[in-house]
Design a protein around this motif. Structure first.
Motif, PDB file in Angstrom:
ATOM      1  N   PHE A 144      26.981  57.215  32.897  1.00  0.00           N
ATOM      2  CA  PHE A 144      26.234  55.964  33.004  1.00  0.00           C
ATOM      3  C   PHE A 144      26.542  55.087  31.797  1.00  0.00           C
ATOM      4  CE2 PHE A 144      23.642  58.830  30.532  1.00  0.00           C
ATOM      5  CZ  PHE A 144      23.003  58.031  29.580  1.00  0.00           C
ATOM      6  N   GLY A 145      26.183  53.825  31.900  1.00  0.00           N
ATOM      7  CA  GLY A 145      26.362  52.898  30.798  1.00  0.00           C
ATOM      8  C   GLY A 145      25.095  52.798  29.972  1.00  0.00           C
ATOM      9  N   SER A 146      25.208  53.034  28.681  1.00  0.00           N
ATOM     10  CA  SER A 146      24.055  53.026  27.789  1.00  0.00           C
ATOM     11  C   SER A 146      24.042  51.772  26.917  1.00  0.00           C
ATOM     12  CB  SER A 146      24.071  54.271  26.898  1.00  0.00           C
ATOM     13  OG  SER A 146      23.050  54.221  25.923  1.00  0.00           O
ATOM     14  N   VAL A 147      22.861  51.133  26.843  1.00  0.00           N
ATOM     15  CA  VAL A 147      22.729  49.946  25.996  1.00  0.00           C
ATOM     16  C   VAL A 147      22.827  50.337  24.523  1.00  0.00           C
ATOM     17  CG1 VAL A 147      21.190  48.066  25.295  1.00  0.00           C
ATOM     18  CG2 VAL A 147      21.308  48.756  27.701  1.00  0.00           C
ATOM     19  N   MET A 148      22.217  51.454  24.177  1.00  0.00           N
ATOM     20  CA  MET A 148      22.197  51.919  22.795  1.00  0.00           C
ATOM     21  C   MET A 148      23.241  53.018  22.590  1.00  0.00           C
ATOM     22  SD  MET A 148      19.887  50.037  21.417  1.00  0.00           S
ATOM     23  CE  MET A 148      19.687  50.879  19.846  1.00  0.00           C
ATOM     24  N   TYR A 149      23.879  52.985  21.438  1.00  0.00           N
ATOM     25  CA  TYR A 149      24.817  54.047  21.080  1.00  0.00           C
ATOM     26  C   TYR A 149      24.028  55.244  20.556  1.00  0.00           C
ATOM     27  CZ  TYR A 149      28.190  56.672  18.323  1.00  0.00           C
ATOM     28  OH  TYR A 149      28.944  57.683  17.784  1.00  0.00           O
ATOM     29  N   ASN A 150      24.296  56.420  21.111  1.00  0.00           N
ATOM     30  CA  ASN A 150      23.621  57.638  20.665  1.00  0.00           C
ATOM     31  C   ASN A 150      24.557  58.826  20.845  1.00  0.00           C
ATOM     32  OD1 ASN A 150      23.210  58.664  23.496  1.00  0.00           O
ATOM     33  ND2 ASN A 150      21.928  56.805  23.607  1.00  0.00           N
ATOM     34  N   SER A 151      24.042  60.022  20.617  1.00  0.00           N
ATOM     35  CA  SER A 151      24.894  61.214  20.652  1.00  0.00           C
ATOM     36  C   SER A 151      25.455  61.502  22.042  1.00  0.00           C
ATOM     37  CB  SER A 151      24.111  62.433  20.142  1.00  0.00           C
ATOM     38  OG  SER A 151      22.933  62.626  20.907  1.00  0.00           O
ATOM     39  N   SER A 152      24.818  60.966  23.094  1.00  0.00           N
ATOM     40  CA  SER A 152      25.339  61.162  24.451  1.00  0.00           C
ATOM     41  C   SER A 152      26.567  60.302  24.728  1.00  0.00           C
ATOM     42  CB  SER A 152      24.256  60.846  25.484  1.00  0.00           C
ATOM     43  OG  SER A 152      23.189  61.777  25.403  1.00  0.00           O
ATOM     44  N   CYS A 153      26.866  59.391  23.783  1.00  0.00           N
ATOM     45  CA  CYS A 153      28.010  58.476  23.940  1.00  0.00           C
ATOM     46  C   CYS A 153      29.259  58.965  23.210  1.00  0.00           C
ATOM     47  CB  CYS A 153      27.636  57.086  23.421  1.00  0.00           C
ATOM     48  SG  CYS A 153      26.168  56.372  24.178  1.00  0.00           S
ATOM     49  N   LYS A 154      29.211  60.163  22.671  1.00  0.00           N
ATOM     50  CA  LYS A 154      30.346  60.689  21.922  1.00  0.00           C
ATOM     51  C   LYS A 154      31.169  61.620  22.808  1.00  0.00           C
ATOM     52  CE  LYS A 154      28.019  60.535  17.421  1.00  0.00           C
ATOM     53  NZ  LYS A 154      27.597  61.337  16.240  1.00  0.00           N
ATOM     54  N   PHE A 155      32.470  61.396  22.794  1.00  0.00           N
ATOM     55  CA  PHE A 155      33.375  62.203  23.620  1.00  0.00           C
ATOM     56  C   PHE A 155      34.544  62.719  22.783  1.00  0.00           C
ATOM     57  CE2 PHE A 155      31.170  59.417  26.518  1.00  0.00           C
ATOM     58  CZ  PHE A 155      30.858  60.244  27.586  1.00  0.00           C
ATOM     59  N   LYS A 156      34.900  63.969  23.052  1.00  0.00           N
ATOM     60  CA  LYS A 156      36.062  64.550  22.389  1.00  0.00           C
ATOM     61  C   LYS A 156      37.318  64.116  23.141  1.00  0.00           C
ATOM     62  CE  LYS A 156      34.345  68.756  22.536  1.00  0.00           C
ATOM     63  NZ  LYS A 156      34.216  70.224  22.349  1.00  0.00           N
TER      64      LYS A 156
END
Length: 210
Positions: A144-156
């Motif tokens: 999904f697209g998140s408005v806020m940057y958080n730990s769920s937005c980090k990808f290896k």
């Protein structure tokens, strides 16, 4: 002045300075050697550091070499790239203004232009330039697209043997297994726990925008 001598093992310099610099017939070379001797020579190849004459003869420029060396790595912290993520299934990953993640065939679709930022070595954040939303993955593996940057937005980010990249959630796993960003054969996102590294649906080429 400069006095040069040669040995059977190879050329070397015996530098003695006297008087003004203009009296030295090899002023440029002498100054270059002085600069090399006085600098730390950080990052220069050891063989060239030990043999400055060879460095000059080969036209080596350590600062240029270091700059080129740094740019060749795409995972350095702070590195930012504008790319379109083109899947092996021939879809461009996109995030619309509602936060829906999808695949599109349209090459210049605005929502598919991504800013890929390295937040740490090998870890990236992916954001749609047009919508400003970050690609994120939920605990259940839903994209999904998140408005806020958080730990769920980090990808290896990993470059696979076939030259494609894979993107696995840094935060979430399913029964100890990595969950990947994936688009199926219809361009729809797959749940992360159903995707595997070897699947073409998880493989993306970061393409330069045109």
């Amino acid at each position: 002045m400069c006095k040069w001598t040669a040995t059977t093992a190879g050329l070397h310099s015996d530098l003695n300075f006297a008087g003004d610099f203009p009296s030295c017939p090899f002023t440029l070379v002498c100054l270059s050697l002085l600069f090399l001797a006085s600098s730390a020579l950080g990052g220069c190849p050891p063989s060239l550091v030990q043999d400055p004459l060879r460095m000059l003869a080969q036209g080596s420029n350590c600062s240029w070499t270091l700059e080129r060396h740094a740019r060749s790595y795409n995972h350095l912290e702070g590195d930012v790239r504008l790319r379109r993520l083109y899947s092996a299934n021939r879809f461009f990953l996109s995030i619309d203004k509602t936060g829906k993640v999808d695949g599109t065939r349209r090459k210049n679709y605005a929502d598919s232009l991504m800013e890929i930022r390295s937040v740490s070595v090998g870890v990236v954040a992916i954001k749609s330039v047009s919508t400003g939303l970050y690609l994120a993955m939920s605990k259940k593996g839903t994209l999904f697209g998140s408005v806020m940057y958080n730990s769920s937005c980090k990808f290896k980010e990993r470059i696979e043997e076939n030259g494609y990249n894979t993107y696995a959630s840094l935060r979430w796993k399913h029964r100890g297994r990595q969950m990947f960003v994936s688009l199926n054969g219809r361009g729809k996102p797959r749940r992360g726990h159903k995707a595997r590294r070897r699947h073409p649906s998880t493989h993306f080429l970061p393409m330069l925008p045109t």
